[in-house]
Design a protein around this motif. Structure first.
Motif: not given
Length: 163
Positions: A22-42, A50-58
């Motif tokens: 995470s960064s100071p912009l989303a300090p609570e963010l955590k997670g993973t991404v997995d990539f699994i090879q399949q016969p025709y792609g991934v 911990g993603l920030p909530i939707f908003e329009v700020k400035n």
């Protein structure tokens, strides 16, 4: 032609994963991404919280969140004003316009700070992305603006490693 059966245990090839930092912009963010090879792609599986909530700020929209593979496997926060600039630009091995980069992914929609998405791409093989980074941006990708879709600051980064 016989149907291809996909299993949670990958019998087709390589796997890779990244843990988000995470960064100071989303300090609570955590997670993973997995990539699994399949016969025709991934198959790509992402889970974050911990993603920030939707908003329009400035005049800046926060969420849904751009999500891309970037050129370099470096996730340095730096001074915190522009975190993860060290990851370079979007990964674009075949020199396509933005919106058609191999590393352009669907946006992440926050559901009370959580997102889970599974999708398939035939734009690369797992071994092509080892050592690259995966970035979550503050705002949505417009899939048009060059070179990176105006998706805003980078709020999380992970280096893609072979499993």
């Amino acid at each position: 032609m016989e149907p291809i059966l996909y299993h949670s245990r990958n019998m087709y090839g390589d796997r890779a994963a990244a843990n988000f930092r995470s960064s100071p912009l989303a300090p609570e963010l955590k997670g993973t991404v997995d990539f699994i090879q399949q016969p025709y792609g991934v198959e790509v599986i992402v889970q974050v919280e911990g993603l920030p909530i939707f908003e329009v700020k400035n005049g800046t929209q926060i969420g849904p969140h751009g999500f891309h593979i970037h050129e370099k496997g470096v996730c340095e926060i730096g001074n915190g004003e522009k975190p993860f600039d060290s990851a370079g630009e979007h990964w674009n091995p075949d020199d396509q316009p933005h919106g058609n980069h191999a590393g352009d992914f669907p946006v992440l929609f926050s559901n009370h700070g959580r997102a889970r998405m599974i999708f398939f791409t035939d734009r690369f093989q797992v071994n092509d992305i080892i050592g690259k980074s995966i970035i979550i941006h503050q705002g949505p990708d417009d899939y048009q603006s060059q070179p990176s879709g105006k998706s805003g600051l980078r709020i999380a980064c992970g280096v893609i490693e072979k499993l």
